[in-house]
Scaffold this motif. Structure first.
Motif, PDB file in Angstrom:
ATOM      1  N   SER A  41       0.826  -1.224   0.000  1.00 23.71           N
ATOM      2  CA  SER A  41       0.000   0.000   0.000  1.00 23.71           C
ATOM      3  C   SER A  41       0.855   1.267   0.000  1.00 23.71           C
ATOM      4  CB  SER A  41      -0.960  -0.003   1.191  1.00 23.71           C
ATOM      5  OG  SER A  41      -0.252  -0.120   2.415  1.00 23.71           O
ATOM      6  N   GLN A  42       2.011   1.224   0.666  1.00 25.31           N
ATOM      7  CA  GLN A  42       2.861   2.413   0.725  1.00 25.31           C
ATOM      8  C   GLN A  42       3.428   2.756  -0.649  1.00 25.31           C
ATOM      9  OE1 GLN A  42       3.009   4.291   3.464  1.00 25.31           O
ATOM     10  NE2 GLN A  42       4.110   5.804   2.258  1.00 25.31           N
ATOM     11  N   ILE A  43       3.666   1.742  -1.475  1.00 25.33           N
ATOM     12  CA  ILE A  43       4.156   2.011  -2.840  1.00 25.33           C
ATOM     13  C   ILE A  43       3.099   2.775  -3.623  1.00 25.33           C
ATOM     14  CG2 ILE A  43       4.852   0.948  -5.031  1.00 25.33           C
ATOM     15  CD1 ILE A  43       6.153  -1.283  -3.450  1.00 25.33           C
ATOM     16  N   PHE A  44       1.839   2.335  -3.505  1.00 18.87           N
ATOM     17  CA  PHE A  44       0.762   3.015  -4.224  1.00 18.87           C
ATOM     18  C   PHE A  44       0.551   4.439  -3.698  1.00 18.87           C
ATOM     19  CE2 PHE A  44      -0.394  -1.493  -4.954  1.00 18.87           C
ATOM     20  CZ  PHE A  44      -0.455  -1.482  -6.337  1.00 18.87           C
ATOM     21  N   LYS A  45       0.744   4.648  -2.399  1.00 17.57           N
ATOM     22  CA  LYS A  45       0.597   5.990  -1.822  1.00 17.57           C
ATOM     23  C   LYS A  45       1.749   6.899  -2.250  1.00 17.57           C
ATOM     24  CE  LYS A  45      -1.849   4.435   2.332  1.00 17.57           C
ATOM     25  NZ  LYS A  45      -1.696   4.133   3.773  1.00 17.57           N
ATOM     26  N   THR A  46       2.964   6.320  -2.250  1.00 19.05           N
ATOM     27  CA  THR A  46       4.152   7.106  -2.580  1.00 19.05           C
ATOM     28  C   THR A  46       4.195   7.446  -4.064  1.00 19.05           C
ATOM     29  OG1 THR A  46       5.345   5.989  -0.797  1.00 19.05           O
ATOM     30  CG2 THR A  46       6.676   7.157  -2.423  1.00 19.05           C
ATOM     31  N   PHE A  47       3.771   6.500  -4.893  1.00 17.24           N
ATOM     32  CA  PHE A  47       3.811   6.677  -6.356  1.00 17.24           C
ATOM     33  C   PHE A  47       2.412   6.456  -6.920  1.00 17.24           C
ATOM     34  CE2 PHE A  47       8.006   4.809  -5.119  1.00 17.24           C
ATOM     35  CZ  PHE A  47       8.772   5.944  -5.299  1.00 17.24           C
ATOM     36  N   PRO A  48       1.515   7.451  -6.770  1.00 20.16           N
ATOM     37  CA  PRO A  48       0.104   7.265  -7.129  1.00 20.16           C
ATOM     38  C   PRO A  48      -0.146   6.990  -8.613  1.00 20.16           C
ATOM     39  CG  PRO A  48       0.561   9.555  -6.527  1.00 20.16           C
ATOM     40  CD  PRO A  48       1.767   8.765  -6.151  1.00 20.16           C
ATOM     41  N   ALA A  49       0.828   7.259  -9.475  1.00 24.34           N
ATOM     42  CA  ALA A  49       0.638   6.938 -10.896  1.00 24.34           C
ATOM     43  C   ALA A  49       0.743   5.435 -11.151  1.00 24.34           C
ATOM     44  CB  ALA A  49       1.661   7.686 -11.753  1.00 24.34           C
ATOM     45  N   THR A  50       1.174   4.694 -10.141  1.00 27.68           N
ATOM     46  CA  THR A  50       1.218   3.236 -10.247  1.00 27.68           C
ATOM     47  C   THR A  50      -0.180   2.692  -9.965  1.00 27.68           C
ATOM     48  OG1 THR A  50       3.531   3.185  -9.532  1.00 27.68           O
ATOM     49  CG2 THR A  50       2.291   1.127  -9.352  1.00 27.68           C
ATOM     50  N   VAL A  51      -0.787   2.085 -10.989  1.00 28.79           N
ATOM     51  CA  VAL A  51      -2.159   1.594 -10.874  1.00 28.79           C
ATOM     52  C   VAL A  51      -2.183   0.140 -10.401  1.00 28.79           C
ATOM     53  CG1 VAL A  51      -4.292   1.153 -12.159  1.00 28.79           C
ATOM     54  CG2 VAL A  51      -2.913   3.174 -12.676  1.00 28.79           C
ATOM     55  N   LYS A  52      -1.228  -0.646 -10.886  1.00 26.83           N
ATOM     56  CA  LYS A  52      -1.177  -2.050 -10.483  1.00 26.83           C
ATOM     57  C   LYS A  52       0.255  -2.558 -10.543  1.00 26.83           C
ATOM     58  CE  LYS A  52      -2.717  -3.227 -15.138  1.00 26.83           C
ATOM     59  NZ  LYS A  52      -3.867  -3.663 -15.943  1.00 26.83           N
ATOM     60  N   ILE A  53       0.505  -3.600  -9.779  1.00 29.36           N
ATOM     61  CA  ILE A  53       1.818  -4.230  -9.750  1.00 29.36           C
ATOM     62  C   ILE A  53       1.617  -5.727  -9.954  1.00 29.36           C
ATOM     63  CG2 ILE A  53       3.909  -4.693  -8.395  1.00 29.36           C
ATOM     64  CD1 ILE A  53       3.318  -2.120  -6.822  1.00 29.36           C
ATOM     65  N   GLN A  54       2.262  -6.251 -10.972  1.00 32.00           N
ATOM     66  CA  GLN A  54       2.199  -7.685 -11.235  1.00 32.00           C
ATOM     67  C   GLN A  54       3.301  -8.353 -10.412  1.00 32.00           C
ATOM     68  OE1 GLN A  54       2.553  -7.563 -15.480  1.00 32.00           O
ATOM     69  NE2 GLN A  54       0.371  -7.183 -15.783  1.00 32.00           N
ATOM     70  N   VAL A  55       2.909  -9.240  -9.515  1.00 30.15           N
ATOM     71  CA  VAL A  55       3.833  -9.798  -8.530  1.00 30.15           C
ATOM     72  C   VAL A  55       4.041 -11.295  -8.752  1.00 30.15           C
ATOM     73  CG1 VAL A  55       4.314 -10.060  -6.060  1.00 30.15           C
ATOM     74  CG2 VAL A  55       2.956  -8.107  -6.864  1.00 30.15           C
ATOM     75  N   GLN A  56       5.292 -11.709  -8.702  1.00 29.90           N
ATOM     76  CA  GLN A  56       5.637 -13.120  -8.591  1.00 29.90           C
ATOM     77  C   GLN A  56       6.177 -13.304  -7.176  1.00 29.90           C
ATOM     78  OE1 GLN A  56       5.165 -15.701 -10.698  1.00 29.90           O
ATOM     79  NE2 GLN A  56       4.073 -14.294 -12.033  1.00 29.90           N
ATOM     80  N   LEU A  57       5.484 -14.092  -6.389  1.00 34.38           N
ATOM     81  CA  LEU A  57       5.815 -14.246  -4.974  1.00 34.38           C
ATOM     82  C   LEU A  57       6.237 -15.689  -4.722  1.00 34.38           C
ATOM     83  CD1 LEU A  57       5.616 -12.395  -2.421  1.00 34.38           C
ATOM     84  CD2 LEU A  57       3.367 -13.401  -2.023  1.00 34.38           C
ATOM     85  N   ILE A  58       7.455 -15.864  -4.206  1.00 29.70           N
ATOM     86  CA  ILE A  58       7.958 -17.202  -3.892  1.00 29.70           C
ATOM     87  C   ILE A  58       8.283 -17.227  -2.402  1.00 29.70           C
ATOM     88  CG2 ILE A  58       9.737 -18.933  -4.353  1.00 29.70           C
ATOM     89  CD1 ILE A  58      10.100 -17.652  -7.114  1.00 29.70           C
ATOM     90  N   SER A  59       7.690 -18.202  -1.695  1.00 28.62           N
ATOM     91  CA  SER A  59       7.900 -18.321  -0.254  1.00 28.62           C
ATOM     92  C   SER A  59       7.855 -19.798   0.107  1.00 28.62           C
ATOM     93  CB  SER A  59       6.793 -17.548   0.487  1.00 28.62           C
ATOM     94  OG  SER A  59       5.543 -18.193   0.304  1.00 28.62           O
TER      95      SER A  59
END
Length: 203
Positions: free
Chosen positions: A167-185
């Motif tokens: 959420s902080q990324i979207f708040k800091t950089f509001p022009a970012t509408v979506k982030i495509q994530v590859q999550l490995i855990s």
């Protein structure tokens, strides 16, 4: 198997775009998914033992509002501000203090930072532009400047990292509408699409 997982975020796109259309009228970008697309960032996140590795790639437009080399004081200030924010991954990724994460290594790269994206790049930008368009037009071309941030963190208590909050990324950089994530855990690999309305991902 890997191909299927990597394709997963793209399968979700039509629904996500339909839902976001009311809020984001500019959500009419078209072109190849996964390529340079304004408003869309990409994140690889790997949690392995005590190590958390985060790799964020984004069109410069999402982070600073332009993609040309900064020439005015205003442009340079925007680039410096974005870089300062990217240099604080613990804040940017809202990592809980209880996890005890510290930055072991971080690397920021972008033509806007004055970096040379390739060690073999010629100093003469005009020559390189011609070469890039002729040879590999999808890489390193200046009209589509990318910002690449790579972080390696060590977390004393990785069990605390139940979620990854973007959420902080979207708040800091509001022009970012979506982030495509590859999550490995430890629980496996997943492809997820994060938005400001759905910014928390489960490890």
């Amino acid at each position: 198997m890997r191909r299927l997982l990597l394709a997963l975020p793209f399968a979700l796109l039509p629904l996500a775009i339909a839902q976001a259309a009311e809020v984001h009228d500019h959500e009419h970008e078209h072109g190849s998914l996964g390529a340079h697309e304004h408003g869309v960032g990409r994140l690889n996140a790997v949690l392995d033992g005590l190590a958390l590795e985060l790799e964020l790639e984004s069109p410069a437009m999402n982070l600073v509002g332009f993609e040309h080399a900064p020439s005015t004081d205003t442009d340079k200030a925007k680039v410096a501000a974005a870089r300062a924010q990217l240099e604080q991954p613990l804040v940017l990724f809202s990592l809980p203090k209880a996890a005890g994460c510290v930055v072991a290594k971080q690397e920021l790269q972008s033509p806007l930072f004055g970096d040379k994206p390739d060690a073999n790049e010629h100093d003469d930008d005009d020559d390189h532009d011609a070469d890039a368009k002729a040879a590999d037009g999808h890489e390193h071309h200046h009209e589509h400047s990318e910002i690449h941030a790579h972080y390696q963190l060590t977390c004393a208590k990785p069990d605390v990292l139940k979620t990854l909050d973007l959420s902080q990324i979207f708040k800091t950089f509001p022009a970012t509408v979506k982030i495509q994530v590859q999550l490995i855990s430890p629980s496996g690999q997943q492809g997820v699409e994060a938005t400001a309305q759905a910014a928390t991902l489960k490890f």
